[in-house]
Scaffold this motif. Structure first.
Motif, PDB file in Angstrom:
ATOM      1  N   ARG A 165      -0.685   8.703  -6.325  1.00  0.00           N
ATOM      2  CA  ARG A 165      -0.353  10.127  -6.182  1.00  0.00           C
ATOM      3  C   ARG A 165       0.268  10.660  -7.472  1.00  0.00           C
ATOM      4  N   TYR A 166       1.169   9.905  -8.017  1.00  0.00           N
ATOM      5  CA  TYR A 166       1.849  10.336  -9.246  1.00  0.00           C
ATOM      6  C   TYR A 166       0.854  10.454 -10.399  1.00  0.00           C
ATOM      7  N   MET A 167      -0.009   9.465 -10.552  1.00  0.00           N
ATOM      8  CA  MET A 167      -0.956   9.492 -11.668  1.00  0.00           C
ATOM      9  C   MET A 167      -1.975  10.614 -11.515  1.00  0.00           C
ATOM     10  N   GLY A 168      -2.240  10.999 -10.284  1.00  0.00           N
ATOM     11  CA  GLY A 168      -3.186  12.081 -10.054  1.00  0.00           C
ATOM     12  C   GLY A 168      -2.616  13.468 -10.283  1.00  0.00           C
ATOM     13  N   GLU A 169      -1.312  13.546 -10.553  1.00  0.00           N
ATOM     14  CA  GLU A 169      -0.709  14.858 -10.795  1.00  0.00           C
ATOM     15  C   GLU A 169      -1.093  15.438 -12.152  1.00  0.00           C
ATOM     16  N   LYS A 170      -1.464  14.582 -13.084  1.00  0.00           N
ATOM     17  CA  LYS A 170      -1.901  15.057 -14.399  1.00  0.00           C
ATOM     18  C   LYS A 170      -3.405  15.263 -14.394  1.00  0.00           C
ATOM     19  N   PRO A 213       9.548   9.228   6.914  1.00  0.00           N
ATOM     20  CA  PRO A 213       9.807   9.943   5.663  1.00  0.00           C
ATOM     21  C   PRO A 213       8.492  10.348   5.005  1.00  0.00           C
ATOM     22  N   ALA A 214       8.515  11.383   4.195  1.00  0.00           N
ATOM     23  CA  ALA A 214       7.288  11.953   3.627  1.00  0.00           C
ATOM     24  C   ALA A 214       6.410  10.923   2.913  1.00  0.00           C
ATOM     25  N   PRO A 215       6.961  10.009   2.085  1.00  0.00           N
ATOM     26  CA  PRO A 215       6.080   9.038   1.425  1.00  0.00           C
ATOM     27  C   PRO A 215       5.359   8.116   2.416  1.00  0.00           C
ATOM     28  N   LEU A 216       6.079   7.683   3.462  1.00  0.00           N
ATOM     29  CA  LEU A 216       5.445   6.841   4.481  1.00  0.00           C
ATOM     30  C   LEU A 216       4.437   7.638   5.302  1.00  0.00           C
ATOM     31  N   ALA A 217       4.762   8.880   5.604  1.00  0.00           N
ATOM     32  CA  ALA A 217       3.845   9.728   6.362  1.00  0.00           C
ATOM     33  C   ALA A 217       2.554   9.964   5.581  1.00  0.00           C
ATOM     34  N   ASP A 218       2.659  10.098   4.271  1.00  0.00           N
ATOM     35  CA  ASP A 218       1.480  10.288   3.430  1.00  0.00           C
ATOM     36  C   ASP A 218       0.585   9.054   3.476  1.00  0.00           C
ATOM     37  N   TYR A 219       1.187   7.889   3.318  1.00  0.00           N
ATOM     38  CA  TYR A 219       0.432   6.628   3.418  1.00  0.00           C
ATOM     39  C   TYR A 219      -0.200   6.494   4.797  1.00  0.00           C
ATOM     40  N   HIS A 236       0.814  -1.218   0.000  1.00  0.00           N
ATOM     41  CA  HIS A 236       0.000   0.000   0.000  1.00  0.00           C
ATOM     42  C   HIS A 236       0.846   1.266   0.000  1.00  0.00           C
ATOM     43  N   LEU A 237       2.078   1.180   0.480  1.00  0.00           N
ATOM     44  CA  LEU A 237       2.996   2.295   0.278  1.00  0.00           C
ATOM     45  C   LEU A 237       3.238   2.495  -1.216  1.00  0.00           C
ATOM     46  N   VAL A 238       3.519   1.414  -1.924  1.00  0.00           N
ATOM     47  CA  VAL A 238       3.749   1.507  -3.369  1.00  0.00           C
ATOM     48  C   VAL A 238       2.492   1.993  -4.080  1.00  0.00           C
ATOM     49  N   LEU A 239       1.340   1.433  -3.737  1.00  0.00           N
ATOM     50  CA  LEU A 239       0.089   1.844  -4.378  1.00  0.00           C
ATOM     51  C   LEU A 239      -0.165   3.335  -4.164  1.00  0.00           C
ATOM     52  N   ALA A 250      13.572   4.296  -1.788  1.00  0.00           N
ATOM     53  CA  ALA A 250      14.913   4.291  -1.196  1.00  0.00           C
ATOM     54  C   ALA A 250      14.927   5.038   0.133  1.00  0.00           C
ATOM     55  N   GLU A 251      14.064   6.015   0.266  1.00  0.00           N
ATOM     56  CA  GLU A 251      13.957   6.786   1.509  1.00  0.00           C
ATOM     57  C   GLU A 251      13.234   6.004   2.600  1.00  0.00           C
ATOM     58  N   CYS A 252      12.335   5.101   2.196  1.00  0.00           N
ATOM     59  CA  CYS A 252      11.450   4.431   3.152  1.00  0.00           C
ATOM     60  C   CYS A 252      11.902   3.029   3.556  1.00  0.00           C
TER      61      CYS A 252
END
Length: 284
Positions: free
Chosen positions: A27-32, A75-81, A19-22, A259-261
């Motif tokens: 998030r990336y796909m929603g940027e467009k 880290p920010a990605p884990l905090a977001d999840y 779910h971290l990866v998901l 790599a950060e997480c």
């Protein structure tokens, strides 16, 4: 397969990685601005009680999400999840764990399409009720693998596909490989996320190199592989040691985010001194 209930395993170390990866992919796909489609082939019930008898029977969430839930130094990605998990628990206590459809429900926009598949009758009923008010959503009790033929290419052109079967039936390994090939034949730029258990089982060890080989020859943007090993197999070689995610056509941001997480996940979720992670990427 029809007897499998993810509620026994909800919020464990494998869910954390998956779910971290998901979360990062969505998030990336929603940027467009342009809408996209998410296809979830083995969606489960959508959410799970970690206080219920299923989760409490093995208590796997205690070695997974519970180790991260109250941490303030992520880290920010884990905090977001983790913020999504907190949003699923509005009273602040860890009582429920969001499955992939719930994470999608948080992150997809109304214009994005959600297609979820679940064969277990009880989980399908719960999932249908949970998502009934979400626009551009279809919940089906058909086989998710066979549905790929009708889902890709997507009307939105942009699409992500999540495959995380239980693998309790050994034929799932071959079905995942066939499904990846079919998805890339139909839409070679689809972002395909494949979860797998780390087992000392021939089918498990053979699947990953075969998936990579298919991605090498068919994907537009290569692949990324992340694996989190948290424990050892038992004396007979049985037991899930960890799990991995292969992301085909990954977002270019994903490698650095993981790599950060991953070092922190090894530190917090590792259950023996040899706990480790693998992070590798191959671009086309």
């Amino acid at each position: 397969m029809l007897a499998y209930r993810h509620a026994f395993h909800a919020g464990n170390h494998a869910d954390v990685l998956k779910h971290l990866v998901l979360t990062r992919v969505l998030r990336y796909m929603g940027e467009k601005d342009k809408p996209y489609t998410l296809i979830d082939t083995h969606a489960g019930a959508g959410g799970y009680s970690v206080e219920g008898r299923y989760a409490q029977k093995k208590g796997e969430y205690g070695e997974g999400i519970a180790k991260l839930y109250d941490r303030k130094d992520l880290p920010a990605p884990l905090a977001d999840y983790m913020s999504l998990v907190h949003a699923f628990n509005p009273d602040g206590q860890l009582r429920q764990y969001p499955g992939s459809p719930a994470i999608a429900n948080f992150l997809l926009r109304e214009t994005d399409r959600l297609r979820v598949y679940e064969l277990h009758s009880t989980d399908h009923r719960i999932l249908s009720s949970y998502l009934e008010s979400r626009p551009n959503t279809q919940v089906s009790d058909r086989d998710g693998f066979s549905a790929i033929k009708g889902e890709l290419p997507s009307p939105t052109r942009r699409a992500a596909l999540l495959m995380d079967p239980s693998y309790e039936i050994k034929t799932d390994y071959a079905k995942v490989l066939a499904a990846l090939r079919e998805a890339l034949e139909r839409a070679p730029d689809t972002v395909v996320m494949i979860w797998y258990p780390q087992l000392q089982l021939l089918e498990s060890t053979q699947m990953l190199p075969r998936l990579k080989a298919s991605a090498d020859s068919m994907a537009k943007k290569g692949w990324l592989h992340a694996r989190l090993t948290v424990t050892q197999a038992d004396e007979r070689g049985f037991g899930m040691m960890g799990s991995g995610m292969l992301v085909v056509n990954p977002p270019f941001t994903l490698h650095d985010e993981l790599a950060e997480c991953l070092p922190l996940l090894v530190e917090r979720l590792g259950q023996y001194d040899g706990a480790n992670f693998v992070l590798e990427q191959k671009a086309v």
